[in-house]
Design a protein around this motif. Structure first.
Motif, PDB file in Angstrom:
ATOM      1  N   GLU A 228      -6.417  -9.352   4.873  1.00 39.48           N
ATOM      2  CA  GLU A 228      -6.866  -8.310   5.807  1.00 39.48           C
ATOM      3  C   GLU A 228      -5.758  -8.043   6.828  1.00 39.48           C
ATOM      4  O   GLU A 228      -5.115  -8.966   7.321  1.00 39.48           O
ATOM      5  CB  GLU A 228      -8.117  -8.764   6.575  1.00 39.48           C
TER       6      GLU A 228
ATOM      7  N   TYR B 183      -2.568  -6.479  -4.447  1.00 39.69           N
ATOM      8  CA  TYR B 183      -2.854  -5.114  -4.007  1.00 39.69           C
ATOM      9  C   TYR B 183      -3.024  -4.140  -5.179  1.00 39.69           C
ATOM     10  O   TYR B 183      -2.820  -2.948  -5.032  1.00 39.69           O
ATOM     11  CB  TYR B 183      -1.784  -4.615  -3.027  1.00 39.69           C
TER      12      TYR B 183
ATOM     13  N   MET C  80       0.835  -1.202   0.000  1.00 36.02           N
ATOM     14  CA  MET C  80       0.000   0.000   0.000  1.00 36.02           C
ATOM     15  C   MET C  80       0.870   1.253   0.000  1.00 36.02           C
ATOM     16  O   MET C  80       0.618   2.203  -0.746  1.00 36.02           O
ATOM     17  CB  MET C  80      -0.937  -0.006   1.210  1.00 36.02           C
TER      18      MET C  80
ATOM     19  N   ILE D 171      -6.504   0.682  12.400  1.00 31.57           N
ATOM     20  CA  ILE D 171      -6.304   0.432  10.970  1.00 31.57           C
ATOM     21  C   ILE D 171      -7.232  -0.702  10.569  1.00 31.57           C
ATOM     22  O   ILE D 171      -7.234  -1.765  11.198  1.00 31.57           O
ATOM     23  CB  ILE D 171      -4.858   0.022  10.654  1.00 31.57           C
TER      24      ILE D 171
ATOM     25  N   SER E  70      -7.886  -2.629   6.904  1.00 30.10           N
ATOM     26  CA  SER E  70      -7.448  -2.640   5.508  1.00 30.10           C
ATOM     27  C   SER E  70      -7.681  -4.011   4.900  1.00 30.10           C
ATOM     28  O   SER E  70      -7.689  -5.027   5.595  1.00 30.10           O
ATOM     29  CB  SER E  70      -5.974  -2.262   5.395  1.00 30.10           C
TER      30      SER E  70
ATOM     31  N   PHE F  55      -7.003  -2.016  -3.202  1.00 27.84           N
ATOM     32  CA  PHE F  55      -7.035  -2.132  -1.746  1.00 27.84           C
ATOM     33  C   PHE F  55      -7.846  -0.991  -1.159  1.00 27.84           C
ATOM     34  O   PHE F  55      -8.078   0.045  -1.793  1.00 27.84           O
ATOM     35  CB  PHE F  55      -5.625  -2.169  -1.139  1.00 27.84           C
ATOM     36  N   GLU F  56      -8.290  -1.213   0.071  1.00 26.31           N
ATOM     37  CA  GLU F  56      -9.031  -0.213   0.830  1.00 26.31           C
ATOM     38  C   GLU F  56      -8.362  -0.059   2.184  1.00 26.31           C
ATOM     39  O   GLU F  56      -8.025  -1.049   2.828  1.00 26.31           O
ATOM     40  CB  GLU F  56     -10.485  -0.642   0.995  1.00 26.31           C
ATOM     41  N   LEU F  57      -8.168   1.181   2.600  1.00 27.97           N
ATOM     42  CA  LEU F  57      -7.440   1.473   3.832  1.00 27.97           C
ATOM     43  C   LEU F  57      -8.191   2.524   4.639  1.00 27.97           C
ATOM     44  O   LEU F  57      -8.570   3.574   4.111  1.00 27.97           O
ATOM     45  CB  LEU F  57      -6.035   1.992   3.499  1.00 27.97           C
ATOM     46  N   GLU F  58      -8.410   2.233   5.909  1.00 22.57           N
ATOM     47  CA  GLU F  58      -8.960   3.208   6.856  1.00 22.57           C
ATOM     48  C   GLU F  58      -7.991   3.319   8.023  1.00 22.57           C
ATOM     49  O   GLU F  58      -7.688   2.338   8.690  1.00 22.57           O
ATOM     50  CB  GLU F  58     -10.322   2.765   7.378  1.00 22.57           C
TER      51      GLU F  58
ATOM     52  N   ASP G  62      -9.186   7.885   4.781  1.00 21.37           N
ATOM     53  CA  ASP G  62      -9.745   6.760   4.023  1.00 21.37           C
ATOM     54  C   ASP G  62      -9.203   6.806   2.607  1.00 21.37           C
ATOM     55  O   ASP G  62      -9.267   7.858   1.944  1.00 21.37           O
ATOM     56  CB  ASP G  62     -11.277   6.831   3.994  1.00 21.37           C
TER      57      ASP G  62
END
Length: 478
Positions: A311, A253, A160, A285, A287, A256-259, A238
């Protein structure tokens, strides 16, 4: 320990705000599918040097700046690690084990990726770096959990960082690109070039700033323990890389989604008589990255992704602690209607390794003479369900549920805790309204539920509720 907590929260908050305070909406130009040409030759020696450099710098900091006793490594220690001592699950500070070690591994991983190595070669280099560190970087026994969290976490974080760094550089944000990928300070010099590759794949990036309140109730046997944290500030980042829906790829990747979020405030815990009990903090986190996926055709009005994911979740909270590394399968689908789009996701994962806290230790119910750690290592399962309604009038309704079922084995026991099952759920419900293309306001309600089933210690049920109002800024939105 309290100084470390406060310092960590403040540093991350300042860095997060700074990262998105120096570019306005007019400064950002979207560049779709821009490809930066570069040589494809793999530079193995340069990558290996980057791993050694990052390990050496961290070791030097521990020994000469922090003056940590565990950094006074001798040849006798190294020989003993190899020939005498076995491996064990360590007792490190929670933040060290599940953020700093994966991040250290990501530095080795980034060195590999900057030198054109593949993701699995990067994971191998991170694993080599982890082995060298465990046997030669500390006087402590080699750590089983670090052998897992460092290389696998390196992929989850490192890829990421690598892709976001490329995106930042393509927009001329060199300082932000280096912040995401600090190995550039070495590889740019050694290779006489920047890391290059595909860009223009950012689907959305937004920041959320708000304030709220939190309250908790725990039923410990027949006893009821209320706690309240009346004032807190919140920051959240986000990021979504590539469209999650209708995505087909064999490149890990590529989506991908990341918080990443943090909050801090002052409250009043149960029987609180010091600052530690009244401090409320939350660093988390959530993700997931697609390792392999297929875009399945279910009709013109549906965009569907079915794939294998990884994850990486982490929460370090004044009320609870948990983390996990978990591969699994996921279905992500967007259904298009005339007046709204409906998006949903369903994930099912198996934990390679996770952690869960002991409430009676984190909240001071039990105060042992000696406490190695206030969490236990565990294995189990995770499920994620997500539903989003995006209406044409600017209203968005969002509901996300993370569910965990984990088992802490007998060998994780200390004298003051227990083994057994934990069942916990994190629920996030929000409503948001767009004031403009870049700005939105909203409110969210976050609920944490936990039920335990231990062998000897009294079972308990906990509920934590956090309510926030916030503003969201969306500098990147496709």
């Amino acid at each position: 320990m309290i100084k470390k907590k406060i310092f960590t929260v403040l540093c991350i908050l300042l860095l997060g705000v700074k990262a998105f305070s120096q570019k306005t909406e007019d400064d950002i130009i979207f560049r779709p599918e821009l490809v930066l040409e570069h040589d494809s030759e793999k530079k193995y020696l340069v990558a290996f040097g980057g791993m050694l450099l990052s390990n050496s710098l961290i070791f030097s900091f521990n020994k000469y700046v922090d003056k940590a006793s565990y950094a006074n490594v001798t040849w006798s220690d190294i020989k003993e690690h190899i020939t005498v001592r076995g491996e064990e699950f360590d007792h490190d500070w929670y933040w060290t084990n599940f953020v700093l070690h994966p991040y250290q591994g990501s530095l080795s991983y980034l060195a590999a990726r900057n030198c054109n190595l593949s993701w699995w070669e990067g994971m191998l280099l991170a694993n080599i770096g982890s082995i060298l560190w465990e046997y030669a970087g500390e006087t402590d026994w080699p750590s089983i959990n670090d052998f897992i969290y460092t290389p696998v976490g390196a992929v989850a974080l490192g890829e990421m960082f690598y892709r976001l760094s490329l995106e930042a550089q393509s927009y001329g944000l060199t300082w932000l690109s280096i912040f995401a990928n600090p190995q550039r300070l070495y590889t740019d010099f050694a290779l006489k070039r920047r890391p290059q590759g595909y860009t223009g794949r950012i689907y959305s990036v937004s920041t959320k700033n708000g304030f709220g309140t939190a309250s908790a109730v725990t039923w410990l046997g027949s006893k009821r323990r209320p706690e309240i944290f009346p004032a807190m500030m919140q920051f959240e980042l986000d990021a979504v890389y590539s469209d999650p829906y209708g995505h087909e790829s064999d490149s890990p990747y590529s989506q991908f989604e990341l918080e990443f979020g943090l909050a801090s405030g002052i409250g009043s815990g149960y029987d609180v008589d010091d600052f530690n009990g009244s401090l409320h903090f939350d660093i988390h986190i959530f993700s997931n990255g697609i390792m392999y996926s297929k875009a399945v055709d279910f009709g013109e009005d549906k965009d569907t992704t079915i794939g294998i994911i990884l994850e990486y979740d982490f929460m370090w909270h004044s009320f609870m602690e948990f983390s996990d590394l978990a591969p699994g399968i996921a279905i992500k689908q967007r259904i298009k209607r005339e007046t709204y789009n409906f998006e949903w996701q369903s994930h099912l994962d198996v934990m390679i390794l996770g952690t869960s806290d002991f409430y009676h230790l984190t909240r001071g119910i039990v105060k042992p003479d000696r406490l190695y750690r206030d969490y236990g290592f565990c294995w189990g399962f995770e499920a994620v369900e997500k539903a989003v309604w995006k209406f044409n009038n600017g209203l968005t309704l969002n509901g996300t549920v993370h569910g965990y079922m984990v088992y802490k084995p007998e060998f994780q026991k200390q004298k003051c805790d227990d083994s057994g099952w934990d069942f916990f759920t994190f629920i996030d419900l929000s409503a948001e309204y767009n004031l403009s293309r870049r700005l939105a306001i909203g409110a969210s309600d976050e609920i944490f539920l936990k039920q335990t089933n231990y062998k000897n210690f009294t079972d308990y049920f906990s509920v934590l509720n956090t309510f926030n109002v916030y503003g969201r800024y969306k500098p990147f939105k496709r």
